[in-house]
Design a protein around this motif. Structure first.
Motif, PDB file in Angstrom:
ATOM      1  N   GLY A 157      11.120   2.887  32.914  1.00 37.46           N
ATOM      2  CA  GLY A 157      11.077   1.968  34.046  1.00 37.46           C
ATOM      3  C   GLY A 157       9.689   1.823  34.646  1.00 37.46           C
ATOM      4  O   GLY A 157       9.527   1.274  35.735  1.00 37.46           O
ATOM      5  N   MET A 158       8.663   2.308  33.932  1.00 37.70           N
ATOM      6  CA  MET A 158       7.283   2.176  34.410  1.00 37.70           C
ATOM      7  C   MET A 158       6.839   0.712  34.325  1.00 37.70           C
ATOM      8  O   MET A 158       7.309  -0.034  33.475  1.00 37.70           O
ATOM      9  CB  MET A 158       6.316   2.981  33.536  1.00 37.70           C
ATOM     10  CG  MET A 158       6.385   4.452  33.656  1.00 37.70           C
ATOM     11  SD  MET A 158       5.110   5.165  32.534  1.00 37.70           S
ATOM     12  CE  MET A 158       5.379   6.895  32.834  1.00 37.70           C
ATOM     13  N   SER A 159       5.894   0.361  35.178  1.00 33.56           N
ATOM     14  CA  SER A 159       5.256  -0.949  35.040  1.00 33.56           C
ATOM     15  C   SER A 159       4.347  -0.899  33.817  1.00 33.56           C
ATOM     16  O   SER A 159       4.022   0.182  33.312  1.00 33.56           O
ATOM     17  CB  SER A 159       4.427  -1.271  36.284  1.00 33.56           C
ATOM     18  OG  SER A 159       3.324  -0.381  36.374  1.00 33.56           O
ATOM     19  N   ALA A 160       3.906  -2.054  33.361  1.00 30.90           N
ATOM     20  CA  ALA A 160       3.011  -2.105  32.199  1.00 30.90           C
ATOM     21  C   ALA A 160       1.719  -1.334  32.477  1.00 30.90           C
ATOM     22  O   ALA A 160       1.248  -0.566  31.631  1.00 30.90           O
ATOM     23  CB  ALA A 160       2.702  -3.551  31.836  1.00 30.90           C
ATOM     24  N   SER A 161       1.160  -1.506  33.675  1.00 31.87           N
ATOM     25  CA  SER A 161      -0.095  -0.812  33.985  1.00 31.87           C
ATOM     26  C   SER A 161       0.112   0.698  34.075  1.00 31.87           C
ATOM     27  O   SER A 161      -0.740   1.479  33.644  1.00 31.87           O
ATOM     28  CB  SER A 161      -0.713  -1.349  35.279  1.00 31.87           C
ATOM     29  OG  SER A 161       0.156  -1.163  36.365  1.00 31.87           O
ATOM     30  N   ALA A 162       1.244   1.124  34.606  1.00 27.77           N
ATOM     31  CA  ALA A 162       1.531   2.562  34.677  1.00 27.77           C
ATOM     32  C   ALA A 162       1.738   3.139  33.281  1.00 27.77           C
ATOM     33  O   ALA A 162       1.291   4.255  32.988  1.00 27.77           O
ATOM     34  CB  ALA A 162       2.758   2.815  35.544  1.00 27.77           C
ATOM     35  N   ALA A 163       2.406   2.386  32.407  1.00 29.78           N
ATOM     36  CA  ALA A 163       2.620   2.855  31.038  1.00 29.78           C
ATOM     37  C   ALA A 163       1.299   2.958  30.284  1.00 29.78           C
ATOM     38  O   ALA A 163       1.087   3.902  29.521  1.00 29.78           O
ATOM     39  CB  ALA A 163       3.582   1.924  30.309  1.00 29.78           C
ATOM     40  N   ILE A 164       0.402   2.020  30.516  1.00 31.34           N
ATOM     41  CA  ILE A 164      -0.922   2.085  29.883  1.00 31.34           C
ATOM     42  C   ILE A 164      -1.689   3.294  30.409  1.00 31.34           C
ATOM     43  O   ILE A 164      -2.307   4.038  29.642  1.00 31.34           O
ATOM     44  CB  ILE A 164      -1.704   0.777  30.120  1.00 31.34           C
ATOM     45  CG1 ILE A 164      -1.066  -0.352  29.303  1.00 31.34           C
ATOM     46  CG2 ILE A 164      -3.182   0.941  29.774  1.00 31.34           C
ATOM     47  CD1 ILE A 164      -1.567  -1.734  29.653  1.00 31.34           C
ATOM     48  N   ALA A 165      -1.613   3.533  31.722  1.00 33.05           N
ATOM     49  CA  ALA A 165      -2.313   4.666  32.323  1.00 33.05           C
ATOM     50  C   ALA A 165      -1.752   5.999  31.836  1.00 33.05           C
ATOM     51  O   ALA A 165      -2.501   6.967  31.649  1.00 33.05           O
ATOM     52  CB  ALA A 165      -2.237   4.581  33.847  1.00 33.05           C
ATOM     53  N   ALA A 166      -0.435   6.073  31.610  1.00 31.52           N
ATOM     54  CA  ALA A 166       0.191   7.328  31.193  1.00 31.52           C
ATOM     55  C   ALA A 166       0.297   7.477  29.680  1.00 31.52           C
ATOM     56  O   ALA A 166       0.309   8.597  29.170  1.00 31.52           O
ATOM     57  CB  ALA A 166       1.590   7.438  31.809  1.00 31.52           C
ATOM     58  N   GLY A 167       0.376   6.359  28.962  1.00 34.42           N
ATOM     59  CA  GLY A 167       0.669   6.433  27.535  1.00 34.42           C
ATOM     60  C   GLY A 167      -0.419   5.947  26.605  1.00 34.42           C
ATOM     61  O   GLY A 167      -0.232   5.947  25.392  1.00 34.42           O
ATOM     62  N   LEU A 168      -1.566   5.542  27.158  1.00 32.20           N
ATOM     63  CA  LEU A 168      -2.671   5.092  26.317  1.00 32.20           C
ATOM     64  C   LEU A 168      -3.996   5.731  26.729  1.00 32.20           C
ATOM     65  O   LEU A 168      -4.638   6.423  25.926  1.00 32.20           O
ATOM     66  CB  LEU A 168      -2.799   3.559  26.371  1.00 32.20           C
ATOM     67  CG  LEU A 168      -4.049   2.950  25.735  1.00 32.20           C
ATOM     68  CD1 LEU A 168      -4.082   3.201  24.236  1.00 32.20           C
ATOM     69  CD2 LEU A 168      -4.136   1.468  26.027  1.00 32.20           C
ATOM     70  N   VAL A 169      -4.390   5.536  27.957  1.00 32.64           N
ATOM     71  CA  VAL A 169      -5.716   5.963  28.422  1.00 32.64           C
ATOM     72  C   VAL A 169      -5.986   7.456  28.177  1.00 32.64           C
ATOM     73  O   VAL A 169      -7.061   7.807  27.669  1.00 32.64           O
ATOM     74  CB  VAL A 169      -5.922   5.581  29.907  1.00 32.64           C
ATOM     75  CG1 VAL A 169      -7.228   6.142  30.447  1.00 32.64           C
ATOM     76  CG2 VAL A 169      -5.877   4.060  30.055  1.00 32.64           C
ATOM     77  N   PRO A 170      -5.027   8.369  28.475  1.00 33.71           N
ATOM     78  CA  PRO A 170      -5.349   9.795  28.281  1.00 33.71           C
ATOM     79  C   PRO A 170      -5.555  10.209  26.822  1.00 33.71           C
ATOM     80  O   PRO A 170      -6.042  11.291  26.544  1.00 33.71           O
ATOM     81  CB  PRO A 170      -4.119  10.527  28.850  1.00 33.71           C
ATOM     82  CG  PRO A 170      -3.388   9.533  29.663  1.00 33.71           C
ATOM     83  CD  PRO A 170      -3.720   8.191  29.093  1.00 33.71           C
ATOM     84  N   PHE A 171      -5.202   9.323  25.895  1.00 35.97           N
ATOM     85  CA  PHE A 171      -5.228   9.686  24.485  1.00 35.97           C
ATOM     86  C   PHE A 171      -6.432   9.123  23.732  1.00 35.97           C
ATOM     87  O   PHE A 171      -6.633   9.436  22.565  1.00 35.97           O
ATOM     88  CB  PHE A 171      -3.926   9.218  23.817  1.00 35.97           C
ATOM     89  CG  PHE A 171      -2.718   9.766  24.498  1.00 35.97           C
ATOM     90  CD1 PHE A 171      -2.279  11.042  24.234  1.00 35.97           C
ATOM     91  CD2 PHE A 171      -2.047   9.017  25.452  1.00 35.97           C
ATOM     92  CE1 PHE A 171      -1.183  11.574  24.886  1.00 35.97           C
ATOM     93  CE2 PHE A 171      -0.942   9.533  26.108  1.00 35.97           C
ATOM     94  CZ  PHE A 171      -0.514  10.821  25.828  1.00 35.97           C
ATOM     95  N   LEU A 172      -7.223   8.309  24.382  1.00 34.44           N
ATOM     96  CA  LEU A 172      -8.315   7.635  23.689  1.00 34.44           C
ATOM     97  C   LEU A 172      -9.379   8.598  23.161  1.00 34.44           C
ATOM     98  O   LEU A 172      -9.858   8.451  22.035  1.00 34.44           O
ATOM     99  CB  LEU A 172      -8.942   6.574  24.596  1.00 34.44           C
ATOM    100  CG  LEU A 172      -8.012   5.402  24.936  1.00 34.44           C
ATOM    101  CD1 LEU A 172      -8.692   4.440  25.896  1.00 34.44           C
ATOM    102  CD2 LEU A 172      -7.542   4.683  23.681  1.00 34.44           C
ATOM    103  N   LEU A 173      -9.730   9.611  23.936  1.00 35.98           N
ATOM    104  CA  LEU A 173     -10.721  10.584  23.472  1.00 35.98           C
ATOM    105  C   LEU A 173     -10.198  11.361  22.263  1.00 35.98           C
ATOM    106  O   LEU A 173     -10.904  11.538  21.265  1.00 35.98           O
ATOM    107  CB  LEU A 173     -11.114  11.551  24.599  1.00 35.98           C
ATOM    108  CG  LEU A 173     -12.123  12.633  24.215  1.00 35.98           C
ATOM    109  CD1 LEU A 173     -13.434  12.015  23.740  1.00 35.98           C
ATOM    110  CD2 LEU A 173     -12.379  13.565  25.388  1.00 35.98           C
TER     111      LEU A 173
END
Length: 197
Positions: A157-173
């Motif tokens: 039920g996350m928003s798209a921006s919250a899902a990106i912040a939780a499910g994409l950004v932390p994994f880029l490194l």
């Protein structure tokens, strides 16, 4: 020291270079099952990310490596076995979980597609040089996120921006480090094969 690239056998992936045997079906089956097992083992390397239901794992690297080394068909089958056996209850998803429907299950589905894409690219020479391997790994990771992040948003039920912040950004490194490993390992494997061939 020679800097010549390994001879590119058009349409071949690393698994195709195994010695010819009478029972190729048995070898292909062993490769598919072995790729699924490697992905399951790598998934146990899991580091929780504060604020995210998705941990950093080794399974994405394994899935991309399996697809690249085995090719699109065997890579797809390998990740399909991994997904189906995990859905049936084998505790080999991230951190020993199993079943479908968890917040991170979309990443498993994305890995299935990514293994197919990178396997196809490998058949076209996408793992023969450092730059090509980098592009192959970036595209494979993008496929994983293109499925995993929307699934994360829908399942939690996350928003798209919250899902990106939780499910994409932390994994880029971590993805950059995994790509760097692949950029060294895959072209080196081709060079080694070229020296033996």
């Amino acid at each position: 020291m020679s800097t010549a690239a390994a001879p590119v056998r058009t349409g071949a992936v690393l698994a195709d270079l195994l010695p010819a045997v009478r029972h190729r079906y048995a070898v292909d089956t062993a490769l598919v099952v072995g790729g699924a097992a490697l992905t399951g083992i790598a998934a146990q390397i899991a580091v929780p990310i504060p604020g995210s239901p998705v941990p950093v794992t080794g399974q994405t690297f394994a899935a991309l490596l399996v697809g690249t080394a085995l090719g699109a068909r065997r890579g797809f089958l390998s990740l399909a076995v991994y997904a189906l056996v995990g859905m049936a209850g084998m505790p080999w998803f991230a951190g020993g979980s199993s079943g479908a429907g968890g917040a991170s299950f979309g990443y498993v589905l994305g890995m299935l597609l990514a293994a197919t894409v990178v396997g196809d690219l490998a058949r076209r020479g996408g793992d023969r040089s450092v730059l090509r391997t980098a592009g192959t790994m970036v595209l494979g990771s993008a496929v994983i996120y293109a499925v995993g992040v929307p699934y994360l948003a829908l399942s939690t039920g996350m928003s798209a921006s919250a899902a990106i912040a939780a499910g994409l950004v932390p994994f880029l490194l971590g993805d950059a480090l995994k790509a760097a490993l692949a950029m060294g390992a895959l072209p080196a494997a081709w060079k080694l094969v070229g020296r033996r061939g």
